[in-house]
Scaffold this active site. Structure first.
Site, PDB file in Angstrom:
ATOM      1  N   PRO A   1       5.517  30.140 -16.888  1.00  0.00           N
ATOM      2  CA  PRO A   1       6.873  30.434 -17.360  1.00  0.00           C
ATOM      3  C   PRO A   1       7.727  30.839 -16.168  1.00  0.00           C
ATOM      4  O   PRO A   1       7.254  31.552 -15.270  1.00  0.00           O
ATOM      5  CB  PRO A   1       6.663  31.608 -18.329  1.00  0.00           C
ATOM      6  CG  PRO A   1       5.395  32.262 -17.871  1.00  0.00           C
ATOM      7  CD  PRO A   1       4.538  31.147 -17.338  1.00  0.00           C
ATOM      8  N   HIS A   2       8.964  30.386 -16.107  1.00  0.00           N
ATOM      9  CA  HIS A   2       9.785  30.704 -14.932  1.00  0.00           C
ATOM     10  C   HIS A   2      11.265  30.721 -15.289  1.00  0.00           C
ATOM     11  O   HIS A   2      11.704  30.098 -16.252  1.00  0.00           O
ATOM     12  CB  HIS A   2       9.536  29.714 -13.796  1.00  0.00           C
ATOM     13  CG  HIS A   2       9.687  28.281 -14.196  1.00  0.00           C
ATOM     14  ND1 HIS A   2       8.670  27.578 -14.801  1.00  0.00           N
ATOM     15  CD2 HIS A   2      10.719  27.403 -14.087  1.00  0.00           C
ATOM     16  CE1 HIS A   2       9.061  26.337 -15.038  1.00  0.00           C
ATOM     17  NE2 HIS A   2      10.311  26.208 -14.607  1.00  0.00           N
ATOM     18  N   ALA A   3      12.024  31.458 -14.494  1.00  0.00           N
ATOM     19  CA  ALA A   3      13.471  31.554 -14.695  1.00  0.00           C
ATOM     20  C   ALA A   3      14.156  31.870 -13.383  1.00  0.00           C
ATOM     21  O   ALA A   3      13.638  32.637 -12.560  1.00  0.00           O
ATOM     22  CB  ALA A   3      13.802  32.642 -15.711  1.00  0.00           C
TER      23      ALA A   3
END
Length: 723
Positions: free
Chosen positions: A66-68
């Site tokens: 998961p990344h942002a």
């Protein structure tokens, strides 16, 4: 920066007992917040969930990433957790995950940071690395795993010729791009083949394939989830055009079965010109309205900012050199004026002959208007700057329209799009203007004397029409023989698209011109009936509707008419000009103030761009707000309209008049308030003070509404700020 430097012991957890994807995300976000690595955990979590909703970040082999990219991240890092029991993550291979890497970044570390993230994908593809992480029970063990940089030895290319080549690209350019690259290299090496993979990721294009690489390759695999650049290199070649997911999990079969399975196709013939347009010449491009407008605005912005600031310098120099107030009307000007207007001004509206004093009074008014209409040109030094600023600013709409069309249909759309912008803005006066030997040539064909310019809105509409014309012509001439492509591309399409867009703009500007004319007459009626407060509010509102578009232009032209006497001779009628100018100053100033008060509601790029709005707003250059309005029309327009209406209302209530048609702060000394005798010195001081107050109040109102609105939508997940 090395990859291991992005891992922190305080946000690395081993063998955690978590039961679901949502629980893992909540757990890691909470860890990052507690360790002060993110400033706002809700904003960051919303960004993570938004990315999850777009496509799974389950990479396969039990790994989730998961990344942002979000400006709430204070310290770029990777939060890690290994699980006691695998959980469902909707992974590509439909297998549960037990190793989760949450990437938190704001991109402030630049190239080194992106390089480290790309390296993560390469590590994750190694089975021995995965096993080491599953066994790790401490942060030290994790560091040891990253220190193992052993790589399988690649097969060397013979005489620089690679057996397998490819391109990988994904929307974010962080994970899938480099995972697919690493897997294709691994599969090719395992099969004893030399390999070169070009990546089009967040770091730009790397390991770029040359035409020689393409011509000599035995296997070509294009694994991408977005459009890739440079398709012209593959024209007529056999390729496999697939997704990054397919390359990651089925890459070995794709290489082995190349040329045999149904996924092998022949690439279409694509010219270098088509490459520039983004390799996507289809009707789908017309639906990407926001992207098309942003492309046009990005090219237009330098013209607006640089031209506007330099134009303001010209105004300021003229004022500083004492040219803010016109000198006494010279006798030769009056004599020439009287010869030109006779007998127009000799008879008044009732048919009675005017007295010499009345004629002289009219001449004096026209002299003042003529002098102030040329403000910024009286001093040679000011005129030098003004010429530069005016030249840059007048190209704004054509550049906007030209590049919107270019983005939709490629280089063939640039010329007709630019022409659409020229006709929309009346640039040069050749088509629209006072009829003459080389001016107003289209004006002669219009039966009614009406304004025909449609501003930047007409430019945007015209850009789409131009793109549609080019698209239609390209489809119509698609079956031309290759030997005739030069005539098609250099002569036929440019010629017919120029004629087509010219006819279209001639037709489009007519209804828009009548609309502008009707609204102008309505405002004139309000002025004649002394509804000054209402008039001020309406003009302030109109100046903020489209920031330089037709409605804005109607309000401004009405103000200019008041200065030139077109709305009557009552001195208070020039309140129209004062309200129009004050309202036009609010949008750029409101945006600039909002970026200071509500910093988290704007991207860093927007905050940097907004700095120029202080100067542009101060010199009454409303167009500084256009780039922001195009990207966020609802919030910017409505908040600006609220601020502009209040400012206009206050100007009307204070009966502030202005005898100059432009200039912003440079012409403030010409302001007067009708609350006292207009001929007194007090009228000037009161006028300037109350005018500044009106603008400040409107600016604060706009900035407050806009800031709270954006902040609320960010919290609700309706707006995501990505730097």
């Amino acid at each position: 920066m090395e990859l291991k430097d992005l891992f922190k012991s305080k946000v690395s957890v081993f063998q955690a007992d978590l039961k679901s994807k949502q629980e893992v995300i909540n757990f890691l976000v909470e860890k990052l917040s507690n360790e002060k690595m993110i400033a706002n955990k809700k904003d960051f979590k919303d960004a993570i969930l938004k990315r999850e909703s777009e496509a799974s970040t389950g990479m396969g082999d039990g790994i989730g990433i998961p990344h942002a990219i979000n400006d709430t991240v204070k310290e770029p890092c990777i939060a890690f957790v290994s699980l006691k029991s695998p959980i469902d993550w909707e992974s590509f291979d439909n297998k549960p995950v037990d190793l989760i890497f949450m990437i938190a970044t704001n991109d402030e570390k630049g190239e080194a940071h992106l390089g480290a993230l790309a390296d993560l994908s390469k590590f994750l593809m190694k089975s021995e690395f995965q096993e080491a992480l599953r066994k790790a029970k401490s942060f030290k063990a994790l560091q040891v795993a990253f220190n193992n940089k052993s790589e399988a030895k690649r097969v060397e290319a013979k005489e620089g010729k690679y057996d397998v080549i490819g391109i990988t690209a994904c929307p974010t350019g962080i994970a899938h791009t480099y995972l697919a690259e690493e897997k294709l290299i691994e599969y090719a090496t395992e099969l004893g083949l030399s390999v070169k993979i070009e990546t089009q990721g967040r770091r730009g294009t790397e390991n770029k394939l040359s035409q020689e690489d393409v011509d000599n390759a035995k296997v070509i695999i294009l694994a991408h989830d977005k459009n890739i650049q440079g398709m012209g290199r593959f024209s007529g070649k056999q390729i496999i055009d697939t997704t990054t997911k397919d390359a990651i999990f089925n890459g070995k079969e794709l290489i082995q079965d190349f040329g045999k399975n149904e996924k092998t196709i022949t690439a279409k013939n694509v010219s270098s010109k088509d490459d520039e347009a983004g390799d996507d010449f289809s009707l789908k491009k017309f639906a990407q309205v926001k992207g098309n407008l942003l492309a046009g605005v990005s090219r237009m912005l330098p013209f607006v900012v640089a031209g506007g600031i330099i134009l303001g310098i010209g105004f300021l120099i003229d004022f500083a050199m004492g040219n803010g107030n016109p000198p006494v009307m010279p006798a030769e000007w009056y004599t020439g004026w009287l010869a030109n207007v006779w007998p127009t001004h000799v008879l008044n509206e009732t048919g009675n002959t005017l007295t010499p004093e009345q004629i002289m009074s009219i001449g004096s008014t026209d002299w003042v208007n003529a002098w102030m209409g040329d403000f910024g040109t009286h001093s040679l030094t000011a005129g030098w700057f003004t010429a530069i600023g005016k030249t840059g600013m007048m190209l704004m709409v054509p550049i906007l329209a030209g590049y919107i069309s270019y983005t939709i249909v490629g280089p063939q759309g640039l010329m007709p799009g630019f022409i659409a912008g020229v006709f929309a803005d009346g640039l040069g006066g050749v088509a629209y203007g006072t009829p003459g030997s080389w001016s107003g040539l289209w004006t002669r064909l219009i039966p009614v004397d009406i304004p025909m310019q449609s501003g930047f809105i007409g430019g945007m509409v015209g850009a789409y029409v131009a793109a549609l014309i080019v698209f239609g012509l390209t489809v119509a001439f698609k079956k031309f023989k290759k030997s005739f492509h030069g005539i098609r591309d250099i002569v036929l399409i440019p010629l017919l698209s120029l004629l087509g867009i010219s006819l279209a703009m001639f037709a489009l500007n007519i209804p828009l011109g009548y609309t502008m004319y009707g609204l102008q007459q309505f405002l004139k009626l309000l002025a004649e009936h002394n509804l000054l407060i209402l008039l001020g509010a309406i003009l302030g509102f109109m100046m903020c509707v489209d920031m330089g578009g037709p409605i804005n232009k109607i309000a401004y032209v009405t103000g200019v008419l008041s200065v030139s006497g077109g709305l009557g001779s009552d001195p208070l009628i020039t309140l129209t000009m004062a309200a129009a100018m004050a309202g036009g100053m609010v949008p750029p100033l409101g945006i600039a103030l909002c970026t200071l008060i509500f910093r988290k509601a704007w991207t860093q790029k927007e905050k940097d761009s907004a700095k120029a709005n202080w100067l542009m707003g101060a010199f009454f250059i409303s167009e500084g707000a256009i780039p922001f309005m195009v990207t966020d029309p609802k919030r910017i327009s409505l908040s600006a309209m609220a601020g502009g209406t209040i400012t206009g209302l206050m100007v009307g209530a204070f009966k502030i008049t202005l005898g100059a048609p432009h200039g912003g702060i440079a012409v403030f000394p010409l302001l007067k308030s009708g609350l006292v005798d207009l001929q007194s010195g007090t009228a000037i001081g009161l006028g300037v003070g109350l005018y500044i107050l009106s603008i400040v109040v409107g600016t604060v109102v706009m900035a407050t509404i806009l800031g709270f609105w954006k902040s609320y939508d960010i919290k609700k997940g309706k707006l995501v700020i990505v730097n």
